[in-house]
Design an enzyme around this catalytic site. Structure first.
Site, mmCIF file in Angstrom:
data_model
loop_
_atom_site.group_PDB
_atom_site.id
_atom_site.type_symbol
_atom_site.label_atom_id
_atom_site.label_comp_id
_atom_site.label_asym_id
_atom_site.label_seq_id
_atom_site.Cartn_x
_atom_site.Cartn_y
_atom_site.Cartn_z
ATOM 1 N N ASP A 253 56.294 47.891 67.938
ATOM 2 C CA ASP A 253 57.190 48.257 67.399
ATOM 3 C C ASP A 253 57.281 48.375 66.800
ATOM 4 O O ASP A 253 58.792 46.842 67.176
ATOM 5 C CB ASP A 253 57.639 49.779 68.563
ATOM 6 C CG ASP A 253 57.816 50.762 67.550
ATOM 7 O OD1 ASP A 253 57.170 51.275 66.658
ATOM 8 O OD2 ASP A 253 59.260 51.619 67.974
ATOM 9 N N PHE B 172 54.746 44.121 53.261
ATOM 10 C CA PHE B 172 54.102 45.879 54.000
ATOM 11 C C PHE B 172 55.319 46.325 53.758
ATOM 12 O O PHE B 172 56.316 45.291 54.197
ATOM 13 C CB PHE B 172 53.386 46.714 53.889
ATOM 14 C CG PHE B 172 53.199 45.779 55.517
ATOM 15 C CD1 PHE B 172 53.673 46.533 56.946
ATOM 16 C CD2 PHE B 172 52.321 44.614 55.885
ATOM 17 C CE1 PHE B 172 53.846 45.960 58.029
ATOM 18 C CE2 PHE B 172 52.571 43.664 57.225
ATOM 19 C CZ PHE B 172 53.419 44.894 58.053
ATOM 20 N N LYS C 53 48.759 42.298 61.027
ATOM 21 C CA LYS C 53 48.957 42.026 62.267
ATOM 22 C C LYS C 53 48.257 41.290 63.413
ATOM 23 O O LYS C 53 49.299 39.835 63.902
ATOM 24 C CB LYS C 53 49.531 43.142 63.425
ATOM 25 C CG LYS C 53 50.914 44.365 62.891
ATOM 26 C CD LYS C 53 51.213 44.659 63.449
ATOM 27 C CE LYS C 53 52.037 45.547 62.933
ATOM 28 N NZ LYS C 53 51.979 46.574 63.789
ATOM 29 N N TYR D 283 59.032 48.064 53.772
ATOM 30 C CA TYR D 283 60.294 47.999 53.473
ATOM 31 C C TYR D 283 60.247 45.836 52.961
ATOM 32 O O TYR D 283 61.437 45.745 52.263
ATOM 33 C CB TYR D 283 61.521 47.987 54.960
ATOM 34 C CG TYR D 283 61.762 49.204 55.366
ATOM 35 C CD1 TYR D 283 62.207 50.259 54.001
ATOM 36 C CD2 TYR D 283 60.646 50.207 55.427
ATOM 37 C CE1 TYR D 283 61.994 51.928 54.461
ATOM 38 C CE2 TYR D 283 60.505 51.299 56.544
ATOM 39 C CZ TYR D 283 61.972 51.896 55.489
ATOM 40 O OH TYR D 283 60.990 53.852 55.886
#
Length: 202
Positions: free
Chosen positions: A74, A156, A14, A158
């Site tokens: 999120d 990573f 990220k 799904y």
């Protein structure tokens, strides 16, 4: 001198994604730091009903604890046949937080008898930026379908089950650059660029 901006995450992928997006946009003067680079602080549990609520709570916590402008996201997957679930519960869908394999197995089992034309889904990311006089929340979506079996070993979550609209390979089979160009988080983060550029003085 660089302006430090905290990303409320320990996920190196990220952090790298936001650095790359800033570079591509030509925004200099911002140094991205993660939670491992600042003194530990109490992180509130993610109890919001929406991605936006959770992202904003995380960004507010980070800014309050460190004094640094804070970006938080999120994200998760919303599956049409499950009325938008797992949604905010994506990371702990199987009951264990962050067990990607168990989460993927459960999702496939739940969609076992759902026909191909009803397997639509979208990755969703809400990103919040909180700093002095700044509070902004944006949302990015990446539409696609849930495949019948995992494909690829990149990414990573799904990613191995998700085939983007118009594509023939899963998100786990894309290169990092291809994924960043299209992904829900990339789409959301790019919407924060004007506010980040203002922080940098650019």
């Amino acid at each position: 001198m660089s302006r430090r901006v905290l990303v409320a995450s320990r996920n190196a992928k990220k952090l790298a994604e936001l650095r790359r997006i800033l570079d591509e946009a030509g925004i200099a003067g911002i140094e991205i730091v993660g939670l491992n680079d600042v003194p530990p602080y109490d992180e509130a549990p993610e109890t919001g009903a929406t991605f936006e609520e959770n992202a904003l709570a995380k960004a507010r916590d980070g800014f309050a604890a460190t004094g640094l402008p804070c970006v938080a996201d999120d994200s998760g997957i919303a599956v049409d046949a499950l009325n938008g679930m797992p949604g905010v519960l994506s990371a702990r869908w199987s009951g264990v937080h962050g067990d990607d394999e168990a989460n993927n197995r459960l999702l496939l089992a739940q969609l076992g008898d759902v026909p191909d034309e009803r397997r639509g889904a979208r990755f969703v990311s809400a990103c919040a930026l909180v700093g002095d006089g700044v509070e902004e929340v944006v949302r990015g979506e990446w539409p696609g379908v849930i495949n019948r079996k995992p494909l690829g070993d990149g990414g990573f979550g799904y990613d191995p089950l998700f085939v983007p609209d118009g594509g023939t390979v899963s998100a786990a089979e894309l290169t990092p650059a291809e994924k960043n160009a299209a992904s829900h988080r990339g789409r959301a983060l790019r919407q924060l660029l004007p506010a980040l550029a203002a922080l940098s003085g650019a």
